[in-house]
Design a protein around this motif. Structure first.
Motif, PDB file in Angstrom:
ATOM      1  N   LYS A  17      -0.448 -31.834   3.601  1.00  0.00           N
ATOM      2  CA  LYS A  17       0.025 -33.069   2.975  1.00  0.00           C
ATOM      3  C   LYS A  17      -0.919 -34.222   3.291  1.00  0.00           C
ATOM      4  O   LYS A  17      -1.243 -35.050   2.421  1.00  0.00           O
ATOM      5  N   ASN A  18      -1.375 -34.303   4.537  1.00  0.00           N
ATOM      6  CA  ASN A  18      -2.346 -35.324   4.926  1.00  0.00           C
ATOM      7  C   ASN A  18      -3.614 -35.218   4.084  1.00  0.00           C
ATOM      8  O   ASN A  18      -4.160 -36.224   3.621  1.00  0.00           O
ATOM      9  N   MET A  19      -4.085 -33.994   3.898  1.00  0.00           N
ATOM     10  CA  MET A  19      -5.325 -33.782   3.159  1.00  0.00           C
ATOM     11  C   MET A  19      -5.152 -34.099   1.681  1.00  0.00           C
ATOM     12  O   MET A  19      -6.084 -34.579   1.028  1.00  0.00           O
ATOM     13  N   ARG A  20      -3.951 -33.872   1.143  1.00  0.00           N
ATOM     14  CA  ARG A  20      -3.696 -34.230  -0.259  1.00  0.00           C
ATOM     15  C   ARG A  20      -3.672 -35.742  -0.459  1.00  0.00           C
ATOM     16  O   ARG A  20      -3.995 -36.229  -1.540  1.00  0.00           O
ATOM     17  N   LYS A  21      -3.280 -36.483   0.575  1.00  0.00           N
ATOM     18  CA  LYS A  21      -3.266 -37.941   0.473  1.00  0.00           C
ATOM     19  C   LYS A  21      -4.673 -38.496   0.290  1.00  0.00           C
ATOM     20  O   LYS A  21      -4.870 -39.517  -0.376  1.00  0.00           O
ATOM     21  N   VAL A  22      -5.633 -37.837   0.912  1.00  0.00           N
ATOM     22  CA  VAL A  22      -7.012 -38.321   0.885  1.00  0.00           C
ATOM     23  C   VAL A  22      -7.832 -37.615  -0.191  1.00  0.00           C
ATOM     24  O   VAL A  22      -8.562 -38.255  -0.948  1.00  0.00           O
ATOM     25  N   MET A  23      -7.710 -36.282  -0.259  1.00  0.00           N
ATOM     26  CA  MET A  23      -8.517 -35.481  -1.177  1.00  0.00           C
ATOM     27  C   MET A  23      -7.725 -35.205  -2.452  1.00  0.00           C
ATOM     28  O   MET A  23      -6.946 -34.258  -2.529  1.00  0.00           O
ATOM     29  N   ILE A  24      -7.888 -36.028  -3.439  1.00  0.00           N
ATOM     30  CA  ILE A  24      -7.131 -35.917  -4.689  1.00  0.00           C
ATOM     31  C   ILE A  24      -7.680 -34.756  -5.520  1.00  0.00           C
ATOM     32  O   ILE A  24      -8.875 -34.685  -5.818  1.00  0.00           O
ATOM     33  N   GLY A  25      -6.790 -33.834  -5.889  1.00  0.00           N
ATOM     34  CA  GLY A  25      -7.188 -32.699  -6.718  1.00  0.00           C
ATOM     35  C   GLY A  25      -7.996 -31.646  -5.996  1.00  0.00           C
ATOM     36  O   GLY A  25      -8.607 -30.790  -6.641  1.00  0.00           O
ATOM     37  N   LYS A  26      -8.015 -31.685  -4.664  1.00  0.00           N
ATOM     38  CA  LYS A  26      -8.798 -30.720  -3.883  1.00  0.00           C
ATOM     39  C   LYS A  26      -7.894 -29.863  -3.009  1.00  0.00           C
ATOM     40  O   LYS A  26      -8.235 -29.529  -1.876  1.00  0.00           O
ATOM     41  N   GLU A  27      -6.721 -29.505  -3.540  1.00  0.00           N
ATOM     42  CA  GLU A  27      -5.762 -28.726  -2.757  1.00  0.00           C
ATOM     43  C   GLU A  27      -6.334 -27.388  -2.314  1.00  0.00           C
ATOM     44  O   GLU A  27      -6.103 -26.935  -1.196  1.00  0.00           O
ATOM     45  N   GLU A  28      -7.102 -26.764  -3.213  1.00  0.00           N
ATOM     46  CA  GLU A  28      -7.656 -25.447  -2.875  1.00  0.00           C
ATOM     47  C   GLU A  28      -8.675 -25.556  -1.748  1.00  0.00           C
ATOM     48  O   GLU A  28      -8.684 -24.740  -0.823  1.00  0.00           O
ATOM     49  N   ALA A  29      -9.543 -26.568  -1.798  1.00  0.00           N
ATOM     50  CA  ALA A  29     -10.533 -26.768  -0.741  1.00  0.00           C
ATOM     51  C   ALA A  29      -9.850 -27.053   0.592  1.00  0.00           C
ATOM     52  O   ALA A  29     -10.275 -26.564   1.642  1.00  0.00           O
ATOM     53  N   ALA A  30      -8.778 -27.841   0.555  1.00  0.00           N
ATOM     54  CA  ALA A  30      -8.033 -28.148   1.780  1.00  0.00           C
ATOM     55  C   ALA A  30      -7.406 -26.889   2.361  1.00  0.00           C
ATOM     56  O   ALA A  30      -7.467 -26.649   3.576  1.00  0.00           O
ATOM     57  N   MET A  31      -6.825 -26.078   1.492  1.00  0.00           N
ATOM     58  CA  MET A  31      -6.177 -24.852   1.956  1.00  0.00           C
ATOM     59  C   MET A  31      -7.205 -23.864   2.521  1.00  0.00           C
ATOM     60  O   MET A  31      -6.976 -23.235   3.556  1.00  0.00           O
ATOM     61  N   LEU A  32      -8.366 -23.743   1.874  1.00  0.00           N
ATOM     62  CA  LEU A  32      -9.407 -22.833   2.350  1.00  0.00           C
ATOM     63  C   LEU A  32      -9.943 -23.278   3.708  1.00  0.00           C
ATOM     64  O   LEU A  32     -10.253 -22.443   4.568  1.00  0.00           O
ATOM     65  N   SER A  33     -10.053 -24.578   3.914  1.00  0.00           N
ATOM     66  CA  SER A  33     -10.494 -25.088   5.211  1.00  0.00           C
ATOM     67  C   SER A  33      -9.514 -24.695   6.301  1.00  0.00           C
ATOM     68  O   SER A  33      -9.913 -24.287   7.404  1.00  0.00           O
ATOM     69  N   LEU A  34      -8.229 -24.805   5.988  1.00  0.00           N
ATOM     70  CA  LEU A  34      -7.204 -24.445   6.970  1.00  0.00           C
ATOM     71  C   LEU A  34      -7.180 -22.942   7.203  1.00  0.00           C
ATOM     72  O   LEU A  34      -6.938 -22.479   8.331  1.00  0.00           O
ATOM     73  N   VAL A  35      -7.442 -22.153   6.180  1.00  0.00           N
ATOM     74  CA  VAL A  35      -7.540 -20.699   6.328  1.00  0.00           C
ATOM     75  C   VAL A  35      -8.636 -20.347   7.337  1.00  0.00           C
ATOM     76  O   VAL A  35      -8.428 -19.551   8.257  1.00  0.00           O
ATOM     77  N   ALA A  36      -9.809 -20.949   7.165  1.00  0.00           N
ATOM     78  CA  ALA A  36     -10.923 -20.661   8.073  1.00  0.00           C
ATOM     79  C   ALA A  36     -10.599 -21.097   9.493  1.00  0.00           C
ATOM     80  O   ALA A  36     -10.911 -20.398  10.463  1.00  0.00           O
ATOM     81  N   LEU A  37      -9.957 -22.250   9.632  1.00  0.00           N
ATOM     82  CA  LEU A  37      -9.603 -22.761  10.954  1.00  0.00           C
ATOM     83  C   LEU A  37      -8.639 -21.827  11.670  1.00  0.00           C
ATOM     84  O   LEU A  37      -8.831 -21.487  12.844  1.00  0.00           O
ATOM     85  N   LEU A  38      -7.586 -21.359  10.965  1.00  0.00           N
ATOM     86  CA  LEU A  38      -6.601 -20.476  11.575  1.00  0.00           C
ATOM     87  C   LEU A  38      -7.178 -19.086  11.845  1.00  0.00           C
ATOM     88  O   LEU A  38      -6.742 -18.391  12.761  1.00  0.00           O
ATOM     89  N   ALA A  39      -8.170 -18.670  11.049  1.00  0.00           N
ATOM     90  CA  ALA A  39      -8.805 -17.366  11.246  1.00  0.00           C
ATOM     91  C   ALA A  39      -9.936 -17.427  12.270  1.00  0.00           C
ATOM     92  O   ALA A  39     -10.621 -16.422  12.488  1.00  0.00           O
ATOM     93  N   LYS A  40     -10.153 -18.606  12.871  1.00  0.00           N
ATOM     94  CA  LYS A  40     -11.205 -18.809  13.862  1.00  0.00           C
ATOM     95  C   LYS A  40     -12.574 -18.540  13.257  1.00  0.00           C
ATOM     96  O   LYS A  40     -13.461 -17.963  13.894  1.00  0.00           O
ATOM     97  N   GLY A  41     -12.726 -18.969  12.001  1.00  0.00           N
ATOM     98  CA  GLY A  41     -14.000 -18.851  11.308  1.00  0.00           C
ATOM     99  C   GLY A  41     -14.601 -20.221  11.072  1.00  0.00           C
ATOM    100  O   GLY A  41     -14.128 -21.231  11.591  1.00  0.00           O
ATOM    101  N   HIS A  42     -15.655 -20.260  10.254  1.00  0.00           N
ATOM    102  CA  HIS A  42     -16.360 -21.503   9.969  1.00  0.00           C
ATOM    103  C   HIS A  42     -16.586 -21.624   8.463  1.00  0.00           C
ATOM    104  O   HIS A  42     -16.566 -20.627   7.736  1.00  0.00           O
ATOM    105  N   VAL A  43     -16.831 -22.849   7.997  1.00  0.00           N
ATOM    106  CA  VAL A  43     -16.922 -23.125   6.569  1.00  0.00           C
ATOM    107  C   VAL A  43     -18.271 -23.753   6.236  1.00  0.00           C
ATOM    108  O   VAL A  43     -18.755 -24.627   6.961  1.00  0.00           O
ATOM    109  N   LEU A  44     -18.852 -23.313   5.112  1.00  0.00           N
ATOM    110  CA  LEU A  44     -20.041 -23.951   4.551  1.00  0.00           C
ATOM    111  C   LEU A  44     -19.651 -24.581   3.222  1.00  0.00           C
ATOM    112  O   LEU A  44     -19.241 -23.889   2.290  1.00  0.00           O
ATOM    113  N   LEU A  45     -19.762 -25.907   3.156  1.00  0.00           N
ATOM    114  CA  LEU A  45     -19.449 -26.666   1.938  1.00  0.00           C
ATOM    115  C   LEU A  45     -20.754 -27.009   1.231  1.00  0.00           C
ATOM    116  O   LEU A  45     -21.581 -27.752   1.768  1.00  0.00           O
ATOM    117  N   GLU A  46     -20.947 -26.445   0.046  1.00  0.00           N
ATOM    118  CA  GLU A  46     -22.174 -26.708  -0.704  1.00  0.00           C
ATOM    119  C   GLU A  46     -21.814 -27.409  -2.005  1.00  0.00           C
ATOM    120  O   GLU A  46     -21.120 -26.845  -2.853  1.00  0.00           O
TER     121      GLU A  46
END
Length: 321
Positions: A17-46
């Protein structure tokens, strides 16, 4: 799931919800970031400049009560600027270690392709081993440890493309894209009297995040789903348009990402749909296409889509059993 997980689940929703307040229309990117965080992985944003790559990381970090560090990569950056350095103290007559920004919990590696491969590799050991070596001494990194790196795909002069070995260390690679006209209008409205990130507060503590990462490990993956993952990965190795297919590390990464994705969606088991959704983000940057395939206009994403269409989907297990 445990009773503790059900208590934490609303906090996961609060982070999104916090990320939706700031990142408009980027729900998928926000969710993928959280997926990587919970899986103890890392993200490359290009992606191109100005679409909110850095803001996405800042919003995620501000939603967590964790130590946030930022590394602005430049051509003159040294490995010691990332890992830290030992400095001689004349009073104690001993060397003292001054930690670098990599020892934070949430690390933003901004414009990672602007620095030399030697400095890029300073991240490699930490991302894979959760420890770094400084002056022959092993220094463990903080727990949790999460790197989100950004890079600009259109500026090639003065940049150093990431080698395959380092790309393979990122659990997820994704793009954000431009907002729609409606989303951009909403963006202008929200930022007219200040940036919405100023109203974001932490909703998840470091201890709670570590606990959730442990819960993700217990998400069940049936043998048939693991077989499905292996079939997809094997398909990348035998495809005519692929010069170098996905390694076994990619299989493990896809399983971990699918488990975290299922966990976010209130399930303690993985279904084939989880694997299908995560496959393009986890596998595409781990493949090297042949020159003929690139000439024909094929991409790693299009090849993965074809594999998803042609690979047999396992029968769903009976949850009541």
């Amino acid at each position: 799931m445990t009773q503790q997980t059900f208590l934490y689940q609303p906090k996961i929703s609060e982070v999104l919800k916090n990320m939706r307040k700031v990142m408009i229309g980027k729900e998928e990117a926000a969710m993928l970031s959280l997926v990587a965080l919970l899986a103890k992985g890392h993200v490359l944003l290009e992606d191109v400049p100005g679409v909110g790559k850095t803001m996405l990381v800042k919003t995620l970090a501000k939603s967590l009560d964790c130590d946030f560090k930022r590394i602005q990569f430049t051509p003159d950056l040294l490995p010691s600027d990332v890992t830290g350095v030992s400095i001689y103290n004349p009073k104690s007559m001993e060397f003292e270690f001054r930690p670098g920004p990599i020892l934070g919990n949430i690390v933003l590696a901004d414009e990672i392709n602007r620095t030399s491969p030697k400095t890029q590799s300073a991240l490699l050991e930490g991302m894979e081993e959760t420890s770094i070596t400084v002056d022959g001494n092993t220094v463990p990194l903080s727990d949790p440890f999460f790197v989100m790196a950004t890079q600009n795909p259109i500026e090639y002069e003065g940049t150093y493309p990431l080698p395959e070995a380092q790309l393979d260390r990122f659990l997820i690679k994704m793009k954000m894209g431009y907002p729609t006209a409606k989303q951009e209008m909403e963006m202008l409205s929200r930022t007219s009297n200040g940036h919405p990130i100023e109203g974001i507060s932490a909703v998840l503590t470091r201890e709670e995040l570590v606990g959730l990462q442990k819960e993700v490990l217990d998400v069940y993956v049936d043998r048939t789903v693991n077989r499905y993952i292996i079939d997809l990965v094997t398909g990348t190795r035998t495809h005519d348009g692929v010069y170098l297919g996905v390694s076994p590390r990619g299989s493990i990464a896809l399983m971990k990402a699918a488990k975290a994705y299922a966990f976010i969606h209130d399930r303690d088991y993985v279904v084939p749909d989880d694997v299908q959704f995560m496959a393009p983000y986890v596998l595409s940057h781990r493949m090297i296409l042949t020159s003929e395939a690139r000439f024909e206009g094929q991409t790693a994403e299009s090849i993965i889509d074809s594999l998803l269409s042609s690979t047999s989907i396992p029968v769903k297990r009976n949850i009541s059993e």
